[in-house]
Write an enzyme that holds these catalytic residues in place. Structure first.
Site, PDB file in Angstrom:
ATOM      1  N   ASN A  78       7.228 -23.440 -71.958  1.00  0.00           N
ATOM      2  CA  ASN A  78       7.371 -24.476 -70.929  1.00  0.00           C
ATOM      3  C   ASN A  78       8.627 -24.272 -70.094  1.00  0.00           C
ATOM      4  O   ASN A  78       8.582 -24.336 -68.860  1.00  0.00           O
ATOM      5  CB  ASN A  78       7.405 -25.866 -71.579  1.00  0.00           C
ATOM      6  CG  ASN A  78       6.101 -26.236 -72.246  1.00  0.00           C
ATOM      7  OD1 ASN A  78       5.223 -25.396 -72.402  1.00  0.00           O
ATOM      8  ND2 ASN A  78       5.966 -27.480 -72.651  1.00  0.00           N
ATOM      9  N   THR A 106       1.806 -31.781 -20.382  1.00  0.00           N
ATOM     10  CA  THR A 106       1.642 -32.865 -21.346  1.00  0.00           C
ATOM     11  C   THR A 106       0.160 -33.211 -21.373  1.00  0.00           C
ATOM     12  O   THR A 106      -0.514 -33.165 -20.345  1.00  0.00           O
ATOM     13  CB  THR A 106       2.458 -34.122 -20.971  1.00  0.00           C
ATOM     14  OG1 THR A 106       1.933 -34.678 -19.762  1.00  0.00           O
ATOM     15  CG2 THR A 106       3.936 -33.793 -20.781  1.00  0.00           C
ATOM     16  N   HIS A 107      -0.345 -33.521 -22.547  1.00  0.00           N
ATOM     17  CA  HIS A 107      -1.779 -33.816 -22.714  1.00  0.00           C
ATOM     18  C   HIS A 107      -2.666 -32.661 -22.248  1.00  0.00           C
ATOM     19  O   HIS A 107      -3.814 -32.866 -21.832  1.00  0.00           O
ATOM     20  CB  HIS A 107      -2.169 -35.095 -21.946  1.00  0.00           C
ATOM     21  CG  HIS A 107      -1.320 -36.272 -22.245  1.00  0.00           C
ATOM     22  ND1 HIS A 107      -1.516 -37.098 -23.333  1.00  0.00           N
ATOM     23  CD2 HIS A 107      -0.239 -36.783 -21.584  1.00  0.00           C
ATOM     24  CE1 HIS A 107      -0.612 -38.065 -23.332  1.00  0.00           C
ATOM     25  NE2 HIS A 107       0.187 -37.894 -22.283  1.00  0.00           N
ATOM     26  N   SER A 160     -14.500  -6.540 -30.213  1.00  0.00           N
ATOM     27  CA  SER A 160     -15.734  -7.150 -30.703  1.00  0.00           C
ATOM     28  C   SER A 160     -16.637  -6.072 -31.277  1.00  0.00           C
ATOM     29  O   SER A 160     -16.700  -4.953 -30.754  1.00  0.00           O
ATOM     30  CB  SER A 160     -16.457  -7.874 -29.565  1.00  0.00           C
ATOM     31  OG  SER A 160     -17.784  -8.186 -29.930  1.00  0.00           O
ATOM     32  N   ASN A 162     -10.027  -9.458 -28.512  1.00  0.00           N
ATOM     33  CA  ASN A 162      -9.874 -10.769 -29.150  1.00  0.00           C
ATOM     34  C   ASN A 162      -8.499 -10.930 -29.804  1.00  0.00           C
ATOM     35  O   ASN A 162      -8.031 -10.019 -30.495  1.00  0.00           O
ATOM     36  CB  ASN A 162     -10.953 -10.952 -30.219  1.00  0.00           C
ATOM     37  CG  ASN A 162     -12.344 -10.891 -29.641  1.00  0.00           C
ATOM     38  OD1 ASN A 162     -12.591 -11.379 -28.546  1.00  0.00           O
ATOM     39  ND2 ASN A 162     -13.270 -10.282 -30.372  1.00  0.00           N
ATOM     40  N   TYR A 172       5.044 -32.224 -70.495  1.00  0.00           N
ATOM     41  CA  TYR A 172       4.248 -31.088 -70.046  1.00  0.00           C
ATOM     42  C   TYR A 172       2.769 -31.334 -70.303  1.00  0.00           C
ATOM     43  O   TYR A 172       2.374 -31.886 -71.330  1.00  0.00           O
ATOM     44  CB  TYR A 172       4.673 -29.804 -70.767  1.00  0.00           C
ATOM     45  CG  TYR A 172       3.794 -28.636 -70.378  1.00  0.00           C
ATOM     46  CD1 TYR A 172       3.975 -27.995 -69.157  1.00  0.00           C
ATOM     47  CD2 TYR A 172       2.748 -28.218 -71.203  1.00  0.00           C
ATOM     48  CE1 TYR A 172       3.150 -26.948 -68.770  1.00  0.00           C
ATOM     49  CE2 TYR A 172       1.922 -27.169 -70.822  1.00  0.00           C
ATOM     50  CZ  TYR A 172       2.123 -26.544 -69.607  1.00  0.00           C
ATOM     51  OH  TYR A 172       1.303 -25.527 -69.216  1.00  0.00           O
ATOM     52  N   GLN A 216      -0.398 -25.757 -65.031  1.00  0.00           N
ATOM     53  CA  GLN A 216      -0.606 -24.328 -64.859  1.00  0.00           C
ATOM     54  C   GLN A 216      -1.247 -24.019 -63.507  1.00  0.00           C
ATOM     55  O   GLN A 216      -0.959 -23.002 -62.877  1.00  0.00           O
ATOM     56  CB  GLN A 216      -1.491 -23.797 -65.981  1.00  0.00           C
ATOM     57  CG  GLN A 216      -1.924 -22.350 -65.829  1.00  0.00           C
ATOM     58  CD  GLN A 216      -2.828 -21.916 -66.975  1.00  0.00           C
ATOM     59  OE1 GLN A 216      -2.550 -22.205 -68.127  1.00  0.00           O
ATOM     60  NE2 GLN A 216      -3.917 -21.240 -66.646  1.00  0.00           N
ATOM     61  N   LYS A 261       0.640 -23.087 -60.118  1.00  0.00           N
ATOM     62  CA  LYS A 261       1.223 -21.759 -59.895  1.00  0.00           C
ATOM     63  C   LYS A 261       0.478 -21.009 -58.793  1.00  0.00           C
ATOM     64  O   LYS A 261       1.086 -20.481 -57.860  1.00  0.00           O
ATOM     65  CB  LYS A 261       1.188 -20.985 -61.204  1.00  0.00           C
ATOM     66  CG  LYS A 261       1.923 -19.660 -61.176  1.00  0.00           C
ATOM     67  CD  LYS A 261       1.674 -18.869 -62.448  1.00  0.00           C
ATOM     68  CE  LYS A 261       2.142 -19.586 -63.672  1.00  0.00           C
ATOM     69  NZ  LYS A 261       1.939 -18.766 -64.898  1.00  0.00           N
TER      70      LYS A 261
END
Length: 434
Positions: free
Chosen positions: A114, A159-160, A282, A290, A321, A326, A329
């Protein structure tokens, strides 16, 4: 590996192959990222055991030298983490026991898997933050360098997703420089916060040995101890979440930058040309080029957010624990490694961007000077801003202006004609000394 570390005499208590695959999951895959840190912590632990008389000087040296041999074998590919090994921790102890016999069996005195996994993870997270800080610094440096190479090059500000006011390429670049400086600073703060040693707290309740936790922590370059053993186990996942949150700040900036580049490189904008190596063709359409790299960079933040959510979802647990932990991880390491790979591509990408300055300038239409006109009325005529805003603007007032005049008049701190790049450079330099 001769047997499980936890194996006893009852053969019926041992899992069959299918159950063992479930219990181990993909631990071995991700423990490869922790293995060198686990060895470093094992060496420090052996030195600590020698200082309290559990190991002799000769035994400690034998263990330390053997761990160096194991590290060399791992780096060369001679030693592989693979079934039937259960995890990195059992692999190390089994290797030492097979090589050194009784001396190898002594390495685990005073620790549990642990706190062993906790210290390996903590060292890994600390290293990951160092790598993140380095790439954020370098990315910020490249953005600042490009911003300082030209001056007042007009482009539309949005903006927007609507054209709003004239801006400059340099201001756009400086925005991302400052964001990555902030990310580097946050990384430093996060590193300092988590730089505490959990080793020596065992399974979460300490042990009846006078462990030299402070000496071991110093050897591993921790700034302090994480003192309470129960808290050490409770913090599993929480420290990972904070690192992922720190990482998310960098990948969120990356996502926004990649979005900008995706828009600016499309034919409808045609503001930017990508270096050819960052594009692919492509499989069907010969005419296509692309921006696959950009789109995958844009997607990276989703990986971090997904991992963060995965770890958060695991932590609905009581104190102590639990094996559930586990699973944190894989989520943590996957996000860190893929994100650092992605972020590492950004400096070269930024260096290679080609700006289509004429197209950018042509995209600035006269109506975008309206704010300039309103503010001129405030400054020149003394009108209240709301009155200046509402007063009709004539076509002649707009036609009399140019993009260059507009951005040159923008002199508030941080704006187009006052970018304060030197102040940003100073902040960037400071990240190397904190």
């Amino acid at each position: 590996m001769t047997d499980f570390l936890w194996a006893k005499s009852d053969q019926n208590a041992r899992p069959d192959a299918a159950l063992q695959r479930f219990l181990s999951g993909d631990d071995l895959q991700w423990d490869r990222f922790l293995f060198e840190f686990d060895i470093a912590a094992s060496k420090a632990h052996a030195h600590g055991l020698q200082r309290i008389g559990i190991l002799t000087v000769a035994e400690s040296k034998s263990l330390s030298d053997s761990l160096e041999d194991l590290l060399a074998e791992f780096r060369s590919g001679k030693f592989l983490l693979q079934p039937p090994m259960e995890d990195a921790h059992s692999a190390i102890e089994s290797w030492l026991s097979e090589k050194l016999g009784e001396v190898g069996k002594k390495i685990h005195a005073g620790r549990s898997r642990n706190d062993q996994v906790q210290v390996a993870l903590r060292l890994y997270l600390r290293s990951a933050l160092d790598r993140l800080r380095d790439v954020c610094r370098e990315t910020a440096r490249v953005f600042l360098n490009r911003a300082s190479q030209t001056e007042l090059t007009p482009m539309p500000g949005f903006t927007h997703l609507q054209r709003a006011v004239p801006s400059t390429i340099e201001m756009w670049l400086a925005a991302y420089a400052e964001a990555f400086i902030d990310a580097a600073e946050l990384t430093t703060l996060t590193r300092r916060w988590l730089n505490a040693s959990p080793l020596g707290t065992a399974a979460g309740y300490g042990v009846n040995l006078p462990l030299d936790r402070e000496g071991v922590a110093r050897e591993l370059n921790f700034e302090r101890l994480q003192i309470n053993p129960i808290y050490v186990q409770n913090s599993r996942g929480q420290f990972e979440m904070q690192v992922l949150a720190c990482l998310a700040q960098a990948t969120l900036t990356l996502r926004r930058f990649a979005w900008d580049v995706s828009l600016f490189t499309c034919q409808e904008f045609d503001f930017v040309k990508l270096p050819s190596k960052f594009s692919t063709g492509s499989s069907l359409m010969p005419n296509k080029s692309n921006p696959d790299t950009i789109e995958l960079l844009r997607a990276q933040h989703a990986v971090v957010q997904g991992s963060l959510s995965e770890v958060q979802s695991l932590l609905s647990l009581p104190a102590g624990y639990h094996r559930d932990l586990q699973l944190s991880k894989a989520a943590t390491i996957r996000a860190i490694e893929s994100s650092l790979l992605a972020l590492g591509l950004v400096p070269e990408l930024v260096k290679g961007l080609q700006f289509q300055t004429e197209q950018m300038r042509a995209a600035i239409s006269p109506d975008m000077y309206a704010t300039d006109v309103a503010l001129d009325r405030v400054q020149r005529d003394g009108l209240p801003f709301r009155d200046a805003y509402r007063k009709p603007i004539t076509p002649a007032e707009l036609a009399a202006r140019t993009p260059e005049q507009s951005v040159a008049a923008r002199v508030s701190p941080g704006a187009c004609n006052r970018l304060m790049l030197e102040e940003l450079q100073q902040r960037l330099r400071a990240t190397y000394t904190t």
